[in-house]
Motif scaffolding. Structure first.
Motif, PDB file in Angstrom:
ATOM      1  N   GLN A  96       0.828  -1.204   0.000  1.00 24.17           N
ATOM      2  CA  GLN A  96       0.000   0.000   0.000  1.00 24.17           C
ATOM      3  C   GLN A  96       0.862   1.253   0.000  1.00 24.17           C
ATOM      4  N   SER A  97       1.962   1.218   0.704  1.00 26.59           N
ATOM      5  CA  SER A  97       2.885   2.356   0.716  1.00 26.59           C
ATOM      6  C   SER A  97       3.423   2.635  -0.685  1.00 26.59           C
ATOM      7  N   ALA A  98       3.774   1.576  -1.408  1.00 27.23           N
ATOM      8  CA  ALA A  98       4.270   1.741  -2.776  1.00 27.23           C
ATOM      9  C   ALA A  98       3.179   2.296  -3.686  1.00 27.23           C
ATOM     10  N   LEU A  99       1.955   1.798  -3.537  1.00 30.64           N
ATOM     11  CA  LEU A  99       0.846   2.294  -4.350  1.00 30.64           C
ATOM     12  C   LEU A  99       0.592   3.769  -4.080  1.00 30.64           C
ATOM     13  N   THR A 100       0.639   4.147  -2.826  1.00 30.96           N
ATOM     14  CA  THR A 100       0.438   5.548  -2.450  1.00 30.96           C
ATOM     15  C   THR A 100       1.532   6.416  -3.054  1.00 30.96           C
ATOM     16  N   GLU A 101       2.778   5.960  -2.944  1.00 34.70           N
ATOM     17  CA  GLU A 101       3.915   6.705  -3.494  1.00 34.70           C
ATOM     18  C   GLU A 101       3.799   6.874  -5.005  1.00 34.70           C
ATOM     19  N   LEU A 102       3.307   5.840  -5.679  1.00 34.03           N
ATOM     20  CA  LEU A 102       3.163   5.873  -7.134  1.00 34.03           C
ATOM     21  C   LEU A 102       1.848   6.519  -7.580  1.00 34.03           C
ATOM     22  N   ASP A 103       0.951   6.754  -6.629  1.00 37.21           N
ATOM     23  CA  ASP A 103      -0.377   7.300  -6.910  1.00 37.21           C
ATOM     24  C   ASP A 103      -1.120   6.426  -7.928  1.00 37.21           C
ATOM     25  N   LEU A 104      -1.100   5.120  -7.669  1.00 36.06           N
ATOM     26  CA  LEU A 104      -1.767   4.149  -8.524  1.00 36.06           C
ATOM     27  C   LEU A 104      -2.694   3.277  -7.682  1.00 36.06           C
TER      28      LEU A 104
END
Length: 185
Positions: A96-104
């Motif tokens: 989820q942290s990666a998704l948030t960072e990528l805004d995806l």
């Protein structure tokens, strides 16, 4: 309990081998020993929290498969009665942290990896498409016995510089296939 290059990421935190509020377990290779495990055990029963970078069973080295930190983390959990907080794969928070960072959104992202449990299973639990690659630590017998069913299985990654699309194949059974879905590097 971290490799020196990873310790740099934690340089802003006070570090001690004898008194700790938190013990962070990561990859330290051959540095594991009974005295080290016993020292960590004593820190935990004295009140320290246990955090693990991951909890993998094994990893691929130039010498073949090697036991990874998961067994040490499990031993420390068992002995201390404390549950480790996992901050890397397969933690849903990690993805989820990666998704948030990528805004995806999860539907826009695929997790590609050779570890059916941590890479593929972790990614799928976070809503990502799981693409299992038959390289590195991948072992057919291990994958066959896993409860995780990848969305796609590929022999290797194509050269991602100008690579062509990967069409979802019928190699994977047990999951609804979407023949219109395509994956791009």
């Amino acid at each position: 309990m971290l490799a020196d290059d990873v310790k740099r990421d934690f340089r802003h935190f006070r570090q001690s081998d004898s008194k700790a509020d938190v013990v962070i377990i990561g990859d330290i290779g051959d540095a594991w020993s009974y005295p080290l495990l016993n020292n960590v055990f004593n820190l935990l029963i004295s009140g320290a929290q246990l955090i693990a970078i991951h909890k993998n069973r094994f990893w691929q080295t130039e010498h073949g498969l090697q036991m990874d930190i998961g067994a040490f983390v499990s031993a420390l959990e068992y002995a201390s009665g404390k549950q480790a907080t996992i901050i890397g794969k397969p933690s849903i928070d990690f993805f989820q942290s990666a998704l948030t960072e990528l805004d995806l959104s999860p539907g826009q992202v695929a997790m590609v990896g050779d570890d059916i449990d941590s890479d593929i299973g972790g990614g799928q639990r976070a809503g990502l498409t799981g693409i299992l690659v038959k390289t590195g630590k991948y072992r057919q017998a291990y994958a066959d016995n896993s409860p995780v069913i990848p969305d796609l299985v590929i022999r290797r990654l194509p050269n991602c510089r100008g690579c062509s699309r990967l069409e979802e194949s019928s190699q994977v059974q047990g999951r609804a296939q979407n023949p219109a879905r395509k994956f791009y590097c």
